[in-house]
Design an enzyme around this catalytic site. Structure first.
Site, mmCIF file in Angstrom:
data_model
loop_
_atom_site.group_PDB
_atom_site.id
_atom_site.type_symbol
_atom_site.label_atom_id
_atom_site.label_comp_id
_atom_site.label_asym_id
_atom_site.label_seq_id
_atom_site.Cartn_x
_atom_site.Cartn_y
_atom_site.Cartn_z
ATOM 1 N N ARG A 69 -3.608 11.544 -1.108
ATOM 2 C CA ARG A 69 -2.952 12.633 -0.379
ATOM 3 C C ARG A 69 -3.436 13.965 -0.948
ATOM 4 N NH1 ARG A 69 1.401 10.963 2.621
ATOM 5 N NH2 ARG A 69 2.334 13.035 2.542
ATOM 6 N N ASP A 91 4.716 17.786 -4.787
ATOM 7 C CA ASP A 91 3.343 17.326 -4.507
ATOM 8 C C ASP A 91 2.346 18.467 -4.350
ATOM 9 O OD1 ASP A 91 4.306 14.771 -4.463
ATOM 10 O OD2 ASP A 91 3.675 14.308 -2.418
ATOM 11 N N HIS A 139 22.814 -11.814 -21.345
ATOM 12 C CA HIS A 139 22.106 -13.058 -21.020
ATOM 13 C C HIS A 139 22.851 -13.756 -19.893
ATOM 14 C CE1 HIS A 139 19.884 -16.766 -21.501
ATOM 15 N NE2 HIS A 139 21.042 -17.415 -21.503
HETATM 16 P P1 NAD Z 1 -3.891 6.466 -4.422
HETATM 17 O O1 NAD Z 1 -4.572 7.563 -5.112
HETATM 18 O O2 NAD Z 1 -2.806 5.719 -5.089
HETATM 19 O O3 NAD Z 1 -4.976 5.350 -3.990
HETATM 20 C C1 NAD Z 1 -6.087 5.643 -3.198
HETATM 21 C C2 NAD Z 1 -7.157 4.602 -3.472
HETATM 22 O O4 NAD Z 1 -8.180 4.790 -2.528
HETATM 23 C C3 NAD Z 1 -7.793 4.747 -4.849
HETATM 24 O O5 NAD Z 1 -7.778 3.489 -5.500
HETATM 25 C C4 NAD Z 1 -9.212 5.205 -4.541
HETATM 26 O O6 NAD Z 1 -10.162 4.720 -5.456
HETATM 27 C C5 NAD Z 1 -9.438 4.626 -3.159
HETATM 28 N N1 NAD Z 1 -10.418 5.342 -2.346
HETATM 29 C C6 NAD Z 1 -10.580 6.674 -2.230
HETATM 30 N N2 NAD Z 1 -11.582 6.947 -1.345
HETATM 31 C C7 NAD Z 1 -12.034 5.751 -0.901
HETATM 32 C C8 NAD Z 1 -13.038 5.355 0.019
HETATM 33 N N3 NAD Z 1 -13.784 6.252 0.661
HETATM 34 N N4 NAD Z 1 -13.242 4.023 0.245
HETATM 35 C C9 NAD Z 1 -12.481 3.089 -0.404
HETATM 36 N N5 NAD Z 1 -11.525 3.421 -1.290
HETATM 37 C C10 NAD Z 1 -11.293 4.730 -1.529
HETATM 38 O O7 NAD Z 1 -3.433 7.090 -3.027
HETATM 39 P P2 NAD Z 1 -2.455 6.500 -1.919
HETATM 40 O O8 NAD Z 1 -2.258 5.049 -2.116
HETATM 41 O O9 NAD Z 1 -3.006 6.980 -0.619
HETATM 42 O O10 NAD Z 1 -1.111 7.257 -2.226
HETATM 43 C C11 NAD Z 1 -1.052 8.670 -2.087
HETATM 44 C C12 NAD Z 1 -0.070 9.283 -3.047
HETATM 45 O O11 NAD Z 1 1.237 8.921 -2.694
HETATM 46 C C13 NAD Z 1 -0.304 8.839 -4.473
HETATM 47 O O12 NAD Z 1 -0.231 9.955 -5.308
HETATM 48 C C14 NAD Z 1 0.826 7.906 -4.736
HETATM 49 O O13 NAD Z 1 1.253 7.943 -6.086
HETATM 50 C C15 NAD Z 1 1.910 8.401 -3.805
HETATM 51 N N6 NAD Z 1 2.726 7.259 -3.413
HETATM 52 C C16 NAD Z 1 3.569 6.728 -4.338
HETATM 53 C C17 NAD Z 1 4.297 5.593 -4.031
HETATM 54 C C18 NAD Z 1 5.190 4.998 -5.061
HETATM 55 O O14 NAD Z 1 5.573 5.703 -5.992
HETATM 56 N N7 NAD Z 1 5.520 3.728 -4.982
HETATM 57 C C19 NAD Z 1 4.148 4.990 -2.787
HETATM 58 C C20 NAD Z 1 3.269 5.556 -1.885
HETATM 59 C C21 NAD Z 1 2.551 6.693 -2.215
#
Ligand code: NAD
Length: 477
Positions: free
Chosen positions: A281, A321, A453
């Site tokens: 994001r 964010d 427990h």
């Molecule tokens: P992320 O950064 O967690 O993961 C994105 C992934 O995409 C990475 O592993 C990256 O290497 C990969 N990537 C990037 N470009 C690529 C490409 N061209 N081809 C293939 N892979 C590629 O991002 P997200 O999953 O989109 O989440 C976005 C944000 O929202 C993060 O900051 C996340 O922490 C937050 N979020 C948090 C939660 C939670 O706390 N449970 C849930 C959803 C989202």
């Protein structure tokens, strides 16, 4: 008409709405302006988290997990069910009800706390006032004057040039929460938090899921012992995770979405019915400030702030964010509270070293503090203890005896430096580690803390004992 306030917060996501409520609790005359619109065209408070992120995804994760259990786990308990079917429309309606309860709850909290909740698009002007334009008529403008302004504009999904969203079959995380039927073949670009959570939802409901991740390493930000074990478990469940896969193109074809990617072995092509692009994001800060405003942005669009979320422009703050740090709802909320308290002249600070991370897969992954790789890199001398859920009575009774708790403590003074969990309810269990680390507890402090427990929390107790090779229910090696 001009209105004046002590605090105007721009954005009503978990950073902004929490900040507004705390500011009002502090006796400040507060407004919170927000421009979120849902698919029904109606405005709702709560931002991405409540409308299109954390809350709806957890609703679907719960439904799909139950469906999975009914199919794959009930028999182990002796429960016989016939052909289990999923009514996707009913599942989605339940999700929408949960979202509406929570977004409506914020409107009620605003009312009860005397926060003026304003639906509209806000922009910080050069002269320090806030311009609010109505949704329907851009000519209808209102100017808000305020002693303090808090920017909490949130973030938006990154779009890949090679795989542009079409809102139907190539979608972002929000689109992936809205499918009206289970896609037979689902592609996911990015095996990060969103990719794993939403990939899990649809996989449990029957999709054949292919995940294309650019990095060679699975969950590079997590402790690698935990990440590797998680990867093995997800593969065993049937997620097809392809690492080192760089997507070079995706477009709608006649029989599906054609996706091209490259890895070490060469060029590949797959076809899917739906494609989720989950590659991160970026801050949603375009047009947030008038040209010439002194608020500074970094090259990626993040608003520049100090440790206390001050922008450097008098009485102008930014949280959540749209500023540096992890994009996590709870991080934004805490920044909101800190800023509201600082504005009220109170002492407040944020401990950026102790922010928990959670991935809501099954098993869940949760961690806080340093990974083993980070400690090695920093040359910190540490002790490590792990305890497997396979040796925890409650986990086995839950048919969930896989994964582990891993604790890292400083070698000389025993202070807990990091805790990493793969296992059932890891999201809840991590809270104990967060509290312990907030109080700078030692592993021995947790060793001497009585845990009920039989509970999953005993695995945390045993991991603390394992730090000094004193675990009871496993052999210490
Ligand atoms: P992320 O950064 O967690 O993961 C994105 C992934 O995409 C990475 O592993 C990256 O290497 C990969 N990537 C990037 N470009 C690529 C490409 N061209 N081809 C293939 N892979 C590629 O991002 P997200 O999953 O989109 O989440 C976005 C944000 O929202 C993060 O900051 C996340 O922490 C937050 N979020 C948090 C939660 C939670 O706390 N449970 C849930 C959803 C989202």
């Amino acid at each position: 008409m001009n209105q004046s306030f002590d605090v105007v917060v721009i954005g009503a996501g978990p950073a902004g709405y929490v900040c507004a409520i705390r500011a009002a609790q502090n006796g400040l005359k507060t407004a919170c302006v927000d421009d979120w619109k849902n698919l029904d065209g109606k405005h709702a408070f709560g931002g991405t988290c409540l409308n299109a992120g954390c809350i709806p995804s957890k609703a679907l994760l719960e439904s799909s997990e139950m469906f999975h259990k009914a199919q794959h786990e009930f028999a182990a308990h002796g429960i016989q069910v016939g052909n289990v079917k999923m009514d996707v429309a009913a599942m989605q309606a339940r999700k929408t009800r949960i979202v509406q309860t929570h977004t409506g709850g914020i409107a009620l909290l605003f009312k009860g706390n005397n926060v003026s909740g304003i639906a509209g698009r806000a922009r910080l002007l050069k002269n320090g006032t806030v311009e609010v334009t109505d949704f329907g008529d851009p000519k209808q403008k209102e100017i808000l004057e305020s002693k303090h302004i808090v920017l909490a504009a949130g973030s938006e999904p990154v779009e890949l040039k090679v795989a542009p969203f079409d809102g139907k079959n190539i979608v972002d995380s929000w689109g992936a929460l809205e499918f009206s039927a289970v896609p037979k073949r689902l592609g996911v670009i990015g095996a990060g938090v969103v990719g794993l959570e939403l990939g899990s939802v649809w996989h449990r409901l029957g999709s054949q899921v292919t995940m294309l991740e650019a990095m060679e390493q699975f969950l590079f930000m997590a402790d690698q012992q935990i990440a590797k074990e998680a990867e093995r478990q997800f593969r065993k469940l049937g997620l097809d995770i392809r690492l080192g896969a760089k997507v070079t193109g995706a477009s709608q074809g006649k029989s599906g979405v054609a996706v091209n990617y490259e890895d070490k072995e060469g060029k590949h092509a797959i076809e899917v019915d739906k494609l989720i692009v989950a590659v991160g994001r970026r801050p949603a800060t375009r047009n947030l400030t008038e040209d010439g405003s002194a608020v500074k942005f970094d090259p990626r669009g993040f608003i520049q702030v100090d440790e206390e979320c001050r922008t450097g422009v008098k009485n102008t703050w930014a949280i959540g964010d749209c500023v540096r740090g992890p994009m996590l709802a709870h991080k934004g909320s805490e920044e909101g509270i800190m800023v509201a308290d600082l504005i009220a002249g109170k002492i407040a600070e944020m401990n950026y070293d102790v922010i928990p991370s959670v991935i809501y897969t099954w098993p869940e992954i949760a961690w806080v503090g340093k990974t083993e790789e980070e400690l090695k890199k920093q040359g910190v001398k540490y002790k490590a203890g792990t305890f497997p859920f396979a040796a925890n009575g409650r986990a086995n009774a839950m048919e969930a005896g896989s994964g582990r708790v891993k604790m890292l403590a400083q070698a000389d003074n025993d202070e807990i430096l990091g805790v990493h969990i793969l296992g059932p309810m890891a999201s809840e269990l991590i809270a104990e580690a967060v509290t312990a680390m907030e109080f700078r507890a030692s592993a021995e402090d947790l060793q001497r803390t009585i845990h009920a427990h039989p509970t999953l929390a005993e695995a945390m107790h045993e991991a603390a004992l394992a730090v000094d090779k004193r675990a009871i229910h496993v052999l210490n090696r």
